[in-house]
Design an enzyme around this catalytic site. Structure first.
Site, PDB file in Angstrom:
ATOM      1  CG  ASP A  99      41.985  -8.850 -64.748  1.00  0.00           C
ATOM      2  OD1 ASP A  99      42.290  -9.947 -64.263  1.00  0.00           O
ATOM      3  OD2 ASP A  99      42.331  -8.431 -66.238  1.00  0.00           O
ATOM      4  CE  LYS A 102      50.822  -7.663 -60.447  1.00  0.00           C
ATOM      5  NZ  LYS A 102      51.557  -6.059 -60.369  1.00  0.00           N
ATOM      6  CG  HIS A 106      47.967 -21.151 -55.456  1.00  0.00           C
ATOM      7  ND1 HIS A 106      46.659 -21.753 -55.652  1.00  0.00           N
ATOM      8  CD2 HIS A 106      48.423 -20.568 -56.901  1.00  0.00           C
ATOM      9  CE1 HIS A 106      46.285 -21.840 -56.995  1.00  0.00           C
ATOM     10  NE2 HIS A 106      47.262 -21.103 -57.599  1.00  0.00           N
TER      11      HIS A 106
END
Length: 200
Positions: A99, A102, A106
């Protein structure tokens, strides 16, 4: 503060995104949950909705993407929706979920994308053993009409809320080369996004 105000500011060191400047933290930073828990939850919910909506077309239209895979790590895996969908369609694939929102490329500068992808490259087997990194992201200019407008709108969103941007194929190619990859292939264009295989 408006966007025009942000453009007129003088910054020492790294330039924060307008979002970061206003909120005091970048999206998905641990401090964001303390500074603005509602905004943090909204951002996580938006990513989850993005995952829920995006994996179906990939599984239906890019079946060859999963040929020969035995394991897969979803580095921006959120609540595991994508991994669960992959395992349902391909029970022989072992999926690991990290998870790490970050790691959505993009959100990052080109230099940071190179660092992230170089780390991914270290974790995958060689190309002749089936190793690859799968990137699902916008490739600017790969579509026309309303989807092109969507791509440019998303580029503006990245300008405002992150230090990243959307990229065209040339930009992606340069990043892949700098990260040490031997090649890539745009497998399929799905709406505003594209599915890219990147080979070690």
């Amino acid at each position: 503060m408006g966007l025009a105000d942000w453009f007129r500011k003088d910054f020492d060191g790294a330039v924060p995104s307008p979002f970061e400047d206003v909120h005091g933290a970048a999206i998905f930073e641990e401090s964001m949950v303390l500074l603005d828990p509602e905004m943090d939850q909204l951002l996580h919910d938006a990513l989850a909705a993005h995952d829920h909506m995006g994996i179906g077309p990939v599984l239906r239209q890019c079946r060859e993407l999963f040929d020969g895979l035995e394991s897969l790590t979803d580095c921006g895996g959120g609540d595991g929706t994508t991994a669960r969908s992959i395992v349902e369609a391909y029970p022989h694939i072992t999926c690991t979920v990290l998870d790490l929102p970050k790691l959505v490329l993009h959100f990052w500068s080109d230099e940071d994308c190179v660092k992230i992808l170089a780390q991914c490259k270290k974790a995958v087997p060689p190309r002749d053993a089936g190793g690859k990194v799968i990137v699902i992201d916008i490739v600017l200019g790969s579509v026309s009409g309303p989807m092109l407008e969507t791509q440019h709108l998303m580029d503006m969103v990245m300008l405002v809320v992150t230090r990243g941007r959307q990229r065209d194929e040339k930009d992606w190619s340069e990043i892949f080369v700098k990260a040490g990859f031997s090649g890539y292939k745009i497998v399929k264009k799905l709406g505003a996004r594209a599915v890219i295989e990147v080979y070690p």
